[in-house]
Design a protein around this motif. Sequence first.
Motif, mmCIF file in Angstrom:
data_model
loop_
_atom_site.group_PDB
_atom_site.id
_atom_site.type_symbol
_atom_site.label_atom_id
_atom_site.label_comp_id
_atom_site.label_asym_id
_atom_site.label_seq_id
_atom_site.Cartn_x
_atom_site.Cartn_y
_atom_site.Cartn_z
ATOM 1 N N LYS A 112 44.050 39.654 33.789
ATOM 2 C CA LYS A 112 43.154 40.389 34.673
ATOM 3 C C LYS A 112 42.432 39.477 35.654
ATOM 4 C CE LYS A 112 40.464 43.411 32.642
ATOM 5 N NZ LYS A 112 39.604 43.981 31.579
ATOM 6 N N ASN A 113 42.098 38.264 35.203
ATOM 7 C CA ASN A 113 41.353 37.356 36.072
ATOM 8 C C ASN A 113 42.243 36.710 37.124
ATOM 9 O OD1 ASN A 113 40.013 34.640 36.856
ATOM 10 N ND2 ASN A 113 38.377 35.804 35.884
ATOM 11 N N PHE A 114 43.307 36.018 36.674
ATOM 12 C CA PHE A 114 44.126 35.247 37.605
ATOM 13 C C PHE A 114 44.954 36.129 38.537
ATOM 14 C CE2 PHE A 114 43.909 31.643 34.409
ATOM 15 C CZ PHE A 114 43.068 30.893 35.200
ATOM 16 N N VAL A 115 45.434 37.262 38.034
ATOM 17 C CA VAL A 115 46.350 38.084 38.835
ATOM 18 C C VAL A 115 45.602 39.112 39.678
ATOM 19 C CG1 VAL A 115 48.312 39.659 38.759
ATOM 20 C CG2 VAL A 115 48.194 37.762 37.147
ATOM 21 N N LEU A 116 44.499 39.676 39.152
ATOM 22 C CA LEU A 116 43.789 40.718 39.893
ATOM 23 C C LEU A 116 42.467 40.233 40.496
ATOM 24 C CD1 LEU A 116 44.510 43.964 37.888
ATOM 25 C CD2 LEU A 116 44.567 43.757 40.361
ATOM 26 N N ALA A 117 41.566 39.694 39.655
ATOM 27 C CA ALA A 117 40.246 39.305 40.163
ATOM 28 C C ALA A 117 40.348 38.244 41.253
ATOM 29 C CB ALA A 117 39.376 38.797 39.002
ATOM 30 N N GLN A 118 41.184 37.235 41.032
ATOM 31 C CA GLN A 118 41.291 36.157 42.027
ATOM 32 C C GLN A 118 41.890 36.665 43.332
ATOM 33 O OE1 GLN A 118 39.757 33.555 41.581
ATOM 34 N NE2 GLN A 118 39.922 32.730 39.538
ATOM 35 N N ARG A 119 42.850 37.550 43.255
ATOM 36 C CA ARG A 119 43.459 38.088 44.476
ATOM 37 C C ARG A 119 42.474 39.003 45.212
ATOM 38 N NH1 ARG A 119 48.653 37.428 45.544
ATOM 39 N NH2 ARG A 119 49.892 36.278 44.010
ATOM 40 N N LEU A 120 41.739 39.808 44.475
ATOM 41 C CA LEU A 120 40.708 40.631 45.099
ATOM 42 C C LEU A 120 39.637 39.761 45.754
ATOM 43 C CD1 LEU A 120 40.369 43.375 42.357
ATOM 44 C CD2 LEU A 120 40.877 43.825 44.766
ATOM 45 N N ASN A 121 39.321 38.637 45.118
ATOM 46 C CA ASN A 121 38.324 37.732 45.688
ATOM 47 C C ASN A 121 38.801 37.135 47.011
ATOM 48 O OD1 ASN A 121 35.845 36.290 45.660
ATOM 49 N ND2 ASN A 121 36.926 34.477 44.957
ATOM 50 N N LEU A 177 32.170 49.523 54.727
ATOM 51 C CA LEU A 177 32.229 50.066 53.363
ATOM 52 C C LEU A 177 33.440 49.539 52.598
ATOM 53 C CD1 LEU A 177 31.202 53.807 53.774
ATOM 54 C CD2 LEU A 177 29.995 52.056 52.468
ATOM 55 N N LEU A 178 34.487 49.164 53.328
ATOM 56 C CA LEU A 178 35.685 48.639 52.678
ATOM 57 C C LEU A 178 35.366 47.350 51.921
ATOM 58 C CD1 LEU A 178 38.714 49.038 52.251
ATOM 59 C CD2 LEU A 178 39.113 47.712 54.338
ATOM 60 N N ILE A 179 34.423 46.560 52.445
ATOM 61 C CA ILE A 179 34.012 45.326 51.753
ATOM 62 C C ILE A 179 33.377 45.682 50.417
ATOM 63 C CG2 ILE A 179 32.538 43.290 51.866
ATOM 64 C CD1 ILE A 179 32.748 43.365 54.886
ATOM 65 N N GLY A 180 32.494 46.686 50.424
ATOM 66 C CA GLY A 180 31.862 47.119 49.180
ATOM 67 C C GLY A 180 32.863 47.672 48.187
ATOM 68 N N PHE A 181 33.864 48.383 48.684
ATOM 69 C CA PHE A 181 34.912 48.952 47.835
ATOM 70 C C PHE A 181 35.696 47.841 47.134
ATOM 71 C CE2 PHE A 181 39.343 50.362 47.334
ATOM 72 C CZ PHE A 181 39.165 51.497 46.551
ATOM 73 N N VAL A 182 36.124 46.834 47.904
ATOM 74 C CA VAL A 182 36.880 45.713 47.329
ATOM 75 C C VAL A 182 36.009 44.942 46.348
ATOM 76 C CG1 VAL A 182 38.038 43.526 47.837
ATOM 77 C CG2 VAL A 182 38.429 45.515 49.305
ATOM 78 N N PHE A 183 34.727 44.746 46.701
ATOM 79 C CA PHE A 183 33.829 44.009 45.814
ATOM 80 C C PHE A 183 33.636 44.736 44.485
ATOM 81 C CE2 PHE A 183 29.651 43.217 44.005
ATOM 82 C CZ PHE A 183 29.701 41.843 43.848
ATOM 83 N N PHE A 184 33.506 46.052 44.532
ATOM 84 C CA PHE A 184 33.313 46.849 43.320
ATOM 85 C C PHE A 184 34.448 46.608 42.326
ATOM 86 C CE2 PHE A 184 34.278 51.063 41.293
ATOM 87 C CZ PHE A 184 33.271 51.025 40.353
ATOM 88 N N PHE A 185 35.687 46.648 42.809
ATOM 89 C CA PHE A 185 36.829 46.441 41.918
ATOM 90 C C PHE A 185 36.970 44.968 41.526
ATOM 91 C CE2 PHE A 185 37.868 50.662 43.374
ATOM 92 C CZ PHE A 185 38.438 51.237 42.253
ATOM 93 N N TYR A 186 36.646 44.066 42.459
ATOM 94 C CA TYR A 186 36.657 42.640 42.110
ATOM 95 C C TYR A 186 35.673 42.361 40.976
ATOM 96 C CZ TYR A 186 34.710 37.982 42.141
ATOM 97 O OH TYR A 186 34.195 36.772 41.738
ATOM 98 N N LEU A 187 34.466 42.920 41.098
ATOM 99 C CA LEU A 187 33.437 42.671 40.092
ATOM 100 C C LEU A 187 33.866 43.184 38.727
ATOM 101 C CD1 LEU A 187 30.623 41.557 39.601
ATOM 102 C CD2 LEU A 187 29.693 43.808 40.152
ATOM 103 N N TYR A 188 34.479 44.355 38.707
ATOM 104 C CA TYR A 188 34.939 44.888 37.420
ATOM 105 C C TYR A 188 35.969 43.962 36.782
ATOM 106 C CZ TYR A 188 37.594 47.447 33.988
ATOM 107 O OH TYR A 188 38.235 47.786 32.821
ATOM 108 N N PHE A 189 36.994 43.570 37.525
ATOM 109 C CA PHE A 189 38.062 42.764 36.937
ATOM 110 C C PHE A 189 37.587 41.345 36.629
ATOM 111 C CE2 PHE A 189 40.741 46.103 38.813
ATOM 112 C CZ PHE A 189 41.468 46.427 37.681
ATOM 113 N N SER A 190 36.686 40.807 37.433
ATOM 114 C CA SER A 190 36.152 39.472 37.153
ATOM 115 C C SER A 190 35.306 39.480 35.885
ATOM 116 C CB SER A 190 35.314 38.989 38.342
ATOM 117 O OG SER A 190 34.662 37.781 38.042
#
Length: 456
Positions: free
Chosen positions: A190-199, A216-229
Amino acid sequence: MAQIGLFSSVLYILFTICFSFIFKKQVWKALLVGSMLTIGIFMPLTLLFFLVGSGITYWMGNKIQSSFPWKGLGIGILIGFLIIYKLKESWIDHINLLEVNFWENTGIWQIVGLSFFVFNAVSYLMDIRRRFIKPADSFFKLMLYLLYFPTLHAGPLHRFSYLNEQFDQANISEKSFSNGMRLILWGLFKNFVLAQRLNQLLISLRESEIAGWWTLLIGFVFFFYLYFSFSSFIDFFQGLSEIFNIQLKDNFHKRVYFSINRHEFWKGWHITLNEWFRDYFFYWLIKWKFWRDKPYLLLLMTYVLIGLWHGFTWAYFFWGFLSGIWILVEKVLKIPKLSEKFSSLKWIGVIYHVFICSALALVFVFSSIEDLWDRILKPAYFPLGIWLLHKRNIFIILFMFLQVDFFHIWSKSLRMNIFFERLPAWQRRVIYIQLFLYILILGMFSDGIENFYLQF
Protein backbone atom coordinates in the motif's frame (compact mmCIF):
# COMPACT_ATOMS: atom_id res chain seq x y z
CA MET A 1 7.69 15.13 5.26
CA ALA A 2 9.17 13.07 8.06
CA GLN A 3 10.52 9.72 7.00
CA ILE A 4 11.39 6.46 8.68
CA GLY A 5 13.53 3.97 6.77
CA LEU A 6 13.09 0.24 6.65
CA PHE A 7 16.47 -0.17 8.30
CA SER A 8 15.28 1.02 11.74
CA SER A 9 12.38 -1.43 11.67
CA VAL A 10 14.58 -4.33 10.58
CA LEU A 11 17.05 -3.40 13.31
CA TYR A 12 14.25 -3.40 15.88
CA ILE A 13 13.21 -6.92 14.85
CA LEU A 14 16.81 -8.17 15.01
CA PHE A 15 17.46 -6.56 18.41
CA THR A 16 14.25 -7.95 19.87
CA ILE A 17 14.71 -11.47 18.49
CA CYS A 18 18.31 -11.59 19.73
CA PHE A 19 17.38 -10.44 23.24
CA SER A 20 14.40 -12.80 23.32
CA PHE A 21 16.92 -15.65 23.54
CA ILE A 22 18.30 -14.02 26.69
CA PHE A 23 14.88 -13.29 28.21
CA LYS A 24 13.19 -16.51 27.10
CA LYS A 25 10.44 -16.48 29.71
CA GLN A 26 10.04 -12.69 29.78
CA VAL A 27 10.02 -11.60 26.15
CA TRP A 28 8.59 -8.22 27.18
CA LYS A 29 12.08 -7.31 28.39
CA ALA A 30 13.43 -8.02 24.91
CA LEU A 31 10.71 -5.74 23.49
CA LEU A 32 11.81 -2.97 25.86
CA VAL A 33 15.53 -3.31 25.11
CA GLY A 34 14.84 -3.53 21.37
CA SER A 35 12.69 -0.40 21.48
CA MET A 36 15.20 1.59 23.53
CA LEU A 37 18.16 0.62 21.35
CA THR A 38 16.34 1.40 18.10
CA ILE A 39 15.03 4.74 19.35
CA GLY A 40 18.39 5.64 20.90
CA ILE A 41 20.35 4.96 17.69
CA PHE A 42 18.06 6.90 15.35
CA MET A 43 16.40 9.43 17.70
CA PRO A 44 18.58 10.09 20.77
CA LEU A 45 16.69 13.19 21.91
CA THR A 46 13.41 11.30 21.61
CA LEU A 47 14.77 8.56 23.87
CA LEU A 48 16.07 11.08 26.42
CA PHE A 49 12.74 12.91 26.65
CA PHE A 50 10.76 9.68 26.81
CA LEU A 51 12.90 8.34 29.65
CA VAL A 52 12.29 11.54 31.64
CA GLY A 53 8.60 11.50 30.72
CA SER A 54 8.29 7.86 31.77
CA GLY A 55 9.83 8.68 35.12
CA ILE A 56 7.38 11.54 35.70
CA THR A 57 4.44 9.35 34.64
CA TYR A 58 5.48 6.46 36.90
CA TRP A 59 6.04 8.75 39.91
CA MET A 60 2.73 10.56 39.45
CA GLY A 61 0.90 7.29 38.86
CA ASN A 62 1.92 6.13 42.32
CA LYS A 63 0.97 9.47 43.90
CA ILE A 64 -2.36 10.10 42.21
CA GLN A 65 -4.48 7.92 44.52
CA SER A 66 -2.71 9.06 47.68
CA SER A 67 -3.10 12.29 49.60
CA PHE A 68 -0.67 14.00 47.24
CA PRO A 69 -2.08 17.56 46.82
CA TRP A 70 -1.33 18.15 43.12
CA LYS A 71 -2.99 15.18 41.48
CA GLY A 72 -3.02 16.77 38.04
CA LEU A 73 0.65 17.78 38.12
CA GLY A 74 1.93 14.95 35.92
CA ILE A 75 -0.86 15.46 33.36
CA GLY A 76 -0.16 19.20 33.36
CA ILE A 77 3.58 18.72 32.79
CA LEU A 78 3.05 16.29 29.91
CA ILE A 79 0.33 18.31 28.17
CA GLY A 80 2.29 21.52 28.78
CA PHE A 81 5.41 20.19 27.09
CA LEU A 82 3.37 18.94 24.15
CA ILE A 83 1.80 22.39 23.72
CA ILE A 84 5.20 24.12 23.93
CA TYR A 85 6.70 21.73 21.41
CA LYS A 86 3.81 22.22 18.98
CA LEU A 87 4.11 25.99 19.36
CA LYS A 88 7.76 25.87 18.35
CA GLU A 89 7.00 26.36 14.67
CA SER A 90 5.39 29.70 15.41
CA TRP A 91 8.29 31.13 17.41
CA ILE A 92 11.43 29.19 16.53
CA ASP A 93 11.79 31.08 13.25
CA HIS A 94 12.81 34.09 15.31
CA ILE A 95 15.91 32.21 16.46
CA ASN A 96 18.51 32.50 13.71
CA LEU A 97 21.97 31.07 14.15
CA LEU A 98 24.33 32.11 11.35
CA GLU A 99 21.27 32.49 9.11
CA VAL A 100 20.44 28.80 9.57
CA ASN A 101 17.30 27.56 11.24
CA PHE A 102 19.13 25.27 13.66
CA TRP A 103 15.97 23.62 14.99
CA GLU A 104 14.55 22.57 11.64
CA ASN A 105 17.85 21.59 10.02
CA THR A 106 19.17 19.43 12.83
CA GLY A 107 17.29 16.13 13.04
CA ILE A 108 18.53 15.44 16.56
CA TRP A 109 16.16 18.13 17.84
CA GLN A 110 13.10 16.36 16.50
CA ILE A 111 11.06 14.34 19.03
CA VAL A 112 9.28 11.68 16.99
CA GLY A 113 5.98 10.33 18.28
CA LEU A 114 5.60 12.94 21.04
CA SER A 115 1.81 13.20 20.68
CA PHE A 116 1.33 9.43 20.95
CA PHE A 117 3.67 9.24 23.96
CA VAL A 118 1.91 12.08 25.81
CA PHE A 119 -1.61 10.86 25.03
CA ASN A 120 -0.78 7.32 26.21
CA ALA A 121 0.82 8.71 29.38
CA VAL A 122 -2.20 10.95 30.09
CA SER A 123 -4.64 8.07 29.54
CA TYR A 124 -2.60 5.97 32.00
CA LEU A 125 -2.71 8.68 34.69
CA MET A 126 -6.39 9.46 34.17
CA ASP A 127 -7.34 5.77 34.30
CA ILE A 128 -5.54 5.48 37.64
CA ARG A 129 -7.24 8.64 38.88
CA ARG A 130 -10.64 7.20 37.91
CA ARG A 131 -9.64 3.90 39.57
CA PHE A 132 -10.08 1.96 36.34
CA ILE A 133 -6.59 0.49 36.77
CA LYS A 134 -3.94 0.23 39.43
CA PRO A 135 -0.51 1.85 39.03
CA ALA A 136 2.04 -0.29 37.16
CA ASP A 137 3.87 -2.65 39.50
CA SER A 138 7.08 -2.13 37.52
CA PHE A 139 8.64 1.04 36.12
CA PHE A 140 10.04 -0.99 33.21
CA LYS A 141 6.57 -2.32 32.29
CA LEU A 142 5.30 1.26 32.10
CA MET A 143 8.36 2.26 30.09
CA LEU A 144 7.65 -0.47 27.55
CA TYR A 145 4.05 0.73 27.21
CA LEU A 146 5.21 4.30 26.55
CA LEU A 147 8.30 3.54 24.42
CA TYR A 148 7.01 0.54 22.46
CA PHE A 149 8.60 1.02 19.03
CA PRO A 150 5.70 -0.18 16.80
CA THR A 151 3.27 2.34 18.37
CA LEU A 152 5.70 5.23 18.55
CA HIS A 153 5.48 6.50 14.97
CA ALA A 154 1.83 6.23 14.00
CA GLY A 155 -0.05 4.85 16.97
CA PRO A 156 -2.62 3.48 17.36
CA LEU A 157 -3.25 4.78 20.88
CA HIS A 158 -3.85 2.06 23.47
CA ARG A 159 -4.88 1.79 27.09
CA PHE A 160 -2.18 0.53 29.44
CA SER A 161 -4.26 -2.46 30.52
CA TYR A 162 -4.78 -3.57 26.89
CA LEU A 163 -1.09 -3.70 26.00
CA ASN A 164 0.29 -4.73 29.39
CA GLU A 165 -1.67 -8.00 29.34
CA GLN A 166 -0.26 -8.81 25.91
CA PHE A 167 3.30 -7.88 26.88
CA ASP A 168 3.17 -10.49 29.64
CA GLN A 169 2.27 -13.15 27.04
CA ALA A 170 4.64 -11.99 24.28
CA ASN A 171 6.42 -14.78 22.39
CA ILE A 172 7.67 -15.69 18.94
CA SER A 173 6.23 -18.66 17.09
CA GLU A 174 6.01 -19.83 13.52
CA LYS A 175 2.36 -18.75 13.40
CA SER A 176 3.00 -15.29 14.88
CA PHE A 177 5.93 -14.71 12.53
CA SER A 178 3.80 -15.64 9.51
CA ASN A 179 0.94 -13.41 10.67
CA GLY A 180 3.31 -10.51 11.13
CA MET A 181 4.97 -10.89 7.74
CA ARG A 182 1.60 -10.96 5.97
CA LEU A 183 0.66 -7.58 7.42
CA ILE A 184 4.11 -6.15 6.70
CA LEU A 185 3.82 -7.24 3.06
CA TRP A 186 0.35 -5.70 2.80
CA GLY A 187 1.57 -2.43 4.36
CA LEU A 188 4.60 -2.22 2.07
CA PHE A 189 2.39 -2.80 -0.97
CA LYS A 190 0.00 0.00 0.00
CA ASN A 191 2.83 2.41 0.78
CA PHE A 192 5.32 1.86 -2.04
CA VAL A 193 2.84 1.17 -4.84
CA LEU A 194 -0.06 3.50 -3.94
CA ALA A 195 0.90 6.10 -1.31
CA GLN A 196 4.22 7.00 -2.94
CA ARG A 197 2.66 7.31 -6.40
CA LEU A 198 -0.18 9.44 -5.06
CA ASN A 199 2.41 11.61 -3.33
CA GLN A 200 4.27 12.18 -6.61
CA LEU A 201 1.01 13.20 -8.28
CA LEU A 202 0.15 15.44 -5.34
CA ILE A 203 3.52 17.23 -5.52
CA SER A 204 3.08 17.88 -9.25
CA LEU A 205 -0.42 19.26 -8.74
CA ARG A 206 0.67 21.45 -5.84
CA GLU A 207 3.58 22.92 -7.81
CA SER A 208 1.53 23.42 -11.00
CA GLU A 209 -0.60 26.43 -11.93
CA ILE A 210 -3.86 24.58 -11.30
CA ALA A 211 -6.43 27.09 -10.06
CA GLY A 212 -10.09 27.85 -9.43
CA TRP A 213 -12.45 24.98 -8.70
CA TRP A 214 -9.84 22.59 -10.14
CA THR A 215 -7.92 23.17 -6.88
CA LEU A 216 -10.32 20.68 -5.29
CA LEU A 217 -8.49 17.99 -7.24
CA ILE A 218 -5.45 18.57 -5.00
CA GLY A 219 -7.59 17.94 -1.92
CA PHE A 220 -9.07 14.83 -3.52
CA VAL A 221 -5.63 13.34 -4.27
CA PHE A 222 -4.38 14.30 -0.80
CA PHE A 223 -7.35 12.59 0.88
CA PHE A 224 -6.55 9.26 -0.77
CA TYR A 225 -2.79 9.73 -0.31
CA LEU A 226 -3.30 10.32 3.41
CA TYR A 227 -5.40 7.20 3.78
CA PHE A 228 -2.92 4.91 2.02
CA SER A 229 0.11 6.51 3.69
CA PHE A 230 -1.26 6.42 7.22
CA SER A 231 -3.09 3.08 7.00
CA SER A 232 -0.05 1.40 5.40
CA PHE A 233 2.05 2.46 8.39
CA ILE A 234 -0.55 1.00 10.74
CA ASP A 235 -0.49 -2.29 8.78
CA PHE A 236 3.30 -2.33 8.80
CA PHE A 237 3.69 -1.76 12.54
CA GLN A 238 0.79 -4.06 13.37
CA GLY A 239 2.83 -6.66 11.49
CA LEU A 240 5.93 -5.91 13.59
CA SER A 241 3.85 -6.48 16.71
CA GLU A 242 2.20 -9.64 15.39
CA ILE A 243 5.66 -11.21 15.05
CA PHE A 244 5.83 -11.15 18.85
CA ASN A 245 2.18 -12.22 19.24
CA ILE A 246 0.96 -8.72 20.18
CA GLN A 247 -2.12 -7.43 18.40
CA LEU A 248 -2.36 -3.67 18.01
CA LYS A 249 -5.78 -2.08 17.53
CA ASP A 250 -7.12 -1.19 14.10
CA ASN A 251 -7.10 2.52 13.33
CA PHE A 252 -9.21 2.48 10.17
CA HIS A 253 -12.34 0.75 8.98
CA LYS A 254 -12.07 -0.84 5.57
CA ARG A 255 -13.38 1.30 2.72
CA VAL A 256 -13.66 4.35 4.99
CA TYR A 257 -12.81 6.35 1.86
CA PHE A 258 -16.34 5.51 0.63
CA SER A 259 -18.11 6.91 3.70
CA ILE A 260 -21.59 8.23 2.92
CA ASN A 261 -21.62 10.94 5.61
CA ARG A 262 -19.28 12.57 8.11
CA HIS A 263 -20.57 10.55 11.05
CA GLU A 264 -19.72 7.29 9.32
CA PHE A 265 -16.31 8.66 8.35
CA TRP A 266 -15.28 9.59 11.89
CA LYS A 267 -16.29 6.14 13.16
CA GLY A 268 -13.68 4.61 10.88
CA TRP A 269 -10.88 7.19 10.55
CA HIS A 270 -8.02 7.49 13.07
CA ILE A 271 -10.28 5.57 15.42
CA THR A 272 -8.08 5.52 18.51
CA LEU A 273 -7.38 9.28 18.43
CA ASN A 274 -11.11 10.03 18.22
CA GLU A 275 -11.78 7.57 21.06
CA TRP A 276 -9.10 9.31 23.15
CA PHE A 277 -10.71 12.73 22.76
CA ARG A 278 -14.13 11.18 23.43
CA ASP A 279 -13.07 9.37 26.61
CA TYR A 280 -10.57 11.82 28.11
CA PHE A 281 -12.02 15.17 27.04
CA PHE A 282 -15.69 15.03 25.99
CA TYR A 283 -16.91 12.45 28.53
CA TRP A 284 -14.76 14.01 31.26
CA LEU A 285 -16.29 17.48 30.80
CA ILE A 286 -19.87 16.42 30.00
CA LYS A 287 -20.22 15.31 33.63
CA TRP A 288 -20.24 18.98 34.68
CA LYS A 289 -23.63 20.70 34.59
CA PHE A 290 -22.30 23.68 32.59
CA TRP A 291 -21.24 21.43 29.71
CA ARG A 292 -24.13 19.00 30.10
CA ASP A 293 -26.42 21.85 29.09
CA LYS A 294 -24.22 22.71 26.09
CA PRO A 295 -23.31 19.37 24.47
CA TYR A 296 -23.10 20.80 20.94
CA LEU A 297 -20.65 23.49 22.05
CA LEU A 298 -18.53 20.85 23.77
CA LEU A 299 -18.65 18.66 20.65
CA LEU A 300 -17.49 21.62 18.57
CA MET A 301 -14.63 22.27 21.02
CA THR A 302 -13.61 18.61 20.74
CA TYR A 303 -13.22 18.86 16.97
CA VAL A 304 -11.34 22.15 17.30
CA LEU A 305 -8.88 20.39 19.62
CA ILE A 306 -8.52 17.52 17.16
CA GLY A 307 -7.66 20.14 14.55
CA LEU A 308 -5.11 21.83 16.82
CA TRP A 309 -3.57 18.43 17.56
CA HIS A 310 -2.21 18.59 14.01
CA GLY A 311 -0.54 21.93 14.76
CA PHE A 312 -1.20 25.27 16.41
CA THR A 313 -2.07 27.24 13.29
CA TRP A 314 -5.15 29.12 12.14
CA ALA A 315 -5.50 26.69 9.24
CA TYR A 316 -5.82 23.66 11.55
CA PHE A 317 -8.10 25.64 13.88
CA PHE A 318 -10.49 26.36 11.01
CA TRP A 319 -10.25 22.76 9.80
CA GLY A 320 -11.29 21.51 13.24
CA PHE A 321 -14.00 24.18 13.56
CA LEU A 322 -15.50 23.40 10.14
CA SER A 323 -15.30 19.64 10.83
CA GLY A 324 -17.27 20.20 14.03
CA ILE A 325 -19.83 22.39 12.26
CA TRP A 326 -20.21 19.70 9.59
CA ILE A 327 -20.95 17.06 12.25
CA LEU A 328 -23.44 19.35 14.00
CA VAL A 329 -25.26 20.18 10.75
CA GLU A 330 -25.58 16.46 10.00
CA LYS A 331 -26.96 15.88 13.50
CA VAL A 332 -29.55 18.65 13.13
CA LEU A 333 -30.60 17.52 9.64
CA LYS A 334 -30.48 13.84 10.72
CA ILE A 335 -28.29 12.95 7.74
CA PRO A 336 -27.12 9.58 9.19
CA LYS A 337 -30.74 8.40 9.55
CA LEU A 338 -31.57 9.61 6.04
CA SER A 339 -28.54 7.68 4.73
CA GLU A 340 -29.87 4.50 6.34
CA LYS A 341 -33.40 5.10 5.05
CA PHE A 342 -32.33 5.73 1.45
CA SER A 343 -29.53 3.18 1.21
CA SER A 344 -30.13 2.85 -2.54
CA LEU A 345 -28.76 6.40 -2.91
CA LYS A 346 -25.48 5.46 -1.27
CA TRP A 347 -23.31 6.83 -4.08
CA ILE A 348 -24.88 10.29 -3.71
CA GLY A 349 -23.68 10.22 -0.10
CA VAL A 350 -20.20 9.10 -1.18
CA ILE A 351 -19.94 11.94 -3.71
CA TYR A 352 -21.26 14.46 -1.17
CA HIS A 353 -18.76 13.36 1.47
CA VAL A 354 -15.72 13.12 -0.81
CA PHE A 355 -16.48 16.56 -2.30
CA ILE A 356 -16.58 18.39 1.05
CA CYS A 357 -13.78 16.24 2.48
CA SER A 358 -11.55 17.21 -0.48
CA ALA A 359 -12.26 20.88 0.18
CA LEU A 360 -11.32 20.57 3.87
CA ALA A 361 -8.22 18.52 3.04
CA LEU A 362 -6.74 21.51 1.20
CA VAL A 363 -5.86 22.98 4.61
CA PHE A 364 -3.18 20.28 4.99
CA VAL A 365 -1.66 20.91 1.55
CA PHE A 366 -1.19 24.68 1.46
CA SER A 367 1.16 26.56 3.75
CA SER A 368 -1.46 29.16 4.70
CA ILE A 369 -5.14 29.96 4.24
CA GLU A 370 -4.13 33.06 2.24
CA ASP A 371 -2.15 30.93 -0.21
CA LEU A 372 -5.09 28.54 -0.59
CA TRP A 373 -7.61 31.35 -1.01
CA ASP A 374 -5.48 33.07 -3.68
CA ARG A 375 -5.34 29.82 -5.64
CA ILE A 376 -9.11 29.26 -5.45
CA LEU A 377 -9.97 32.83 -6.51
CA LYS A 378 -7.97 32.57 -9.73
CA PRO A 379 -9.80 31.65 -12.97
CA ALA A 380 -10.39 27.91 -13.31
CA TYR A 381 -7.40 26.26 -14.98
CA PHE A 382 -6.12 22.70 -15.29
CA PRO A 383 -2.63 22.24 -16.76
CA LEU A 384 -2.84 19.42 -19.31
CA GLY A 385 0.87 18.80 -18.81
CA ILE A 386 0.02 17.09 -15.51
CA TRP A 387 -2.04 14.49 -17.38
CA LEU A 388 0.70 13.93 -19.98
CA LEU A 389 3.38 13.67 -17.28
CA HIS A 390 1.44 11.32 -15.00
CA LYS A 391 -0.73 9.39 -17.47
CA ARG A 392 1.00 6.06 -16.74
CA ASN A 393 1.16 6.85 -13.02
CA ILE A 394 -2.58 7.64 -12.86
CA PHE A 395 -3.44 4.39 -14.66
CA ILE A 396 -1.32 2.39 -12.19
CA ILE A 397 -2.89 4.22 -9.21
CA LEU A 398 -6.43 3.48 -10.41
CA PHE A 399 -5.65 -0.17 -11.12
CA MET A 400 -3.92 -0.70 -7.77
CA PHE A 401 -6.74 1.08 -5.94
CA LEU A 402 -9.22 -1.36 -7.49
CA GLN A 403 -6.99 -4.21 -6.32
CA VAL A 404 -7.00 -2.92 -2.72
CA ASP A 405 -10.74 -2.27 -2.78
CA PHE A 406 -11.33 -5.78 -4.14
CA PHE A 407 -9.35 -7.29 -1.23
CA HIS A 408 -11.26 -5.11 1.24
CA ILE A 409 -14.59 -6.38 -0.11
CA TRP A 410 -13.37 -9.98 -0.26
CA SER A 411 -11.93 -10.03 3.28
CA LYS A 412 -15.04 -8.35 4.80
CA SER A 413 -14.43 -7.61 8.49
CA LEU A 414 -11.32 -9.79 8.86
CA ARG A 415 -7.89 -8.26 9.37
CA MET A 416 -5.80 -8.90 6.27
CA ASN A 417 -3.37 -11.35 7.90
CA ILE A 418 -6.24 -13.47 9.27
CA PHE A 419 -7.99 -13.34 5.90
CA PHE A 420 -4.85 -14.52 4.09
CA GLU A 421 -4.33 -17.27 6.67
CA ARG A 422 -7.80 -18.69 6.05
CA LEU A 423 -7.36 -18.94 2.29
CA PRO A 424 -6.26 -22.21 0.68
CA ALA A 425 -2.46 -22.51 0.55
CA TRP A 426 -2.27 -22.12 -3.24
CA GLN A 427 -4.33 -18.89 -3.13
CA ARG A 428 -2.14 -17.45 -0.40
CA ARG A 429 1.01 -18.12 -2.38
CA VAL A 430 -0.46 -16.57 -5.54
CA ILE A 431 -1.41 -13.42 -3.59
CA TYR A 432 2.01 -13.19 -1.91
CA ILE A 433 3.77 -13.47 -5.27
CA GLN A 434 1.34 -10.96 -6.78
CA LEU A 435 1.94 -8.37 -4.02
CA PHE A 436 5.70 -8.91 -4.09
CA LEU A 437 5.82 -8.39 -7.86
CA TYR A 438 3.68 -5.25 -7.58
CA ILE A 439 6.17 -3.85 -5.04
CA LEU A 440 9.21 -4.91 -7.04
CA ILE A 441 7.98 -3.69 -10.44
CA LEU A 442 5.65 -0.79 -9.62
CA GLY A 443 6.94 0.38 -6.23
CA MET A 444 8.55 3.81 -5.80
CA PHE A 445 11.43 3.63 -3.33
CA SER A 446 13.07 7.05 -3.64
CA ASP A 447 11.68 8.45 -0.37
CA GLY A 448 11.68 5.34 1.80
CA ILE A 449 8.57 4.58 3.83
CA GLU A 450 6.86 7.92 4.28
CA ASN A 451 4.25 8.75 6.87
CA PHE A 452 2.60 12.17 6.72
CA TYR A 453 1.39 11.87 10.31
CA LEU A 454 4.92 11.65 11.73
CA GLN A 455 5.09 15.45 11.66
CA PHE A 456 2.24 15.64 14.18
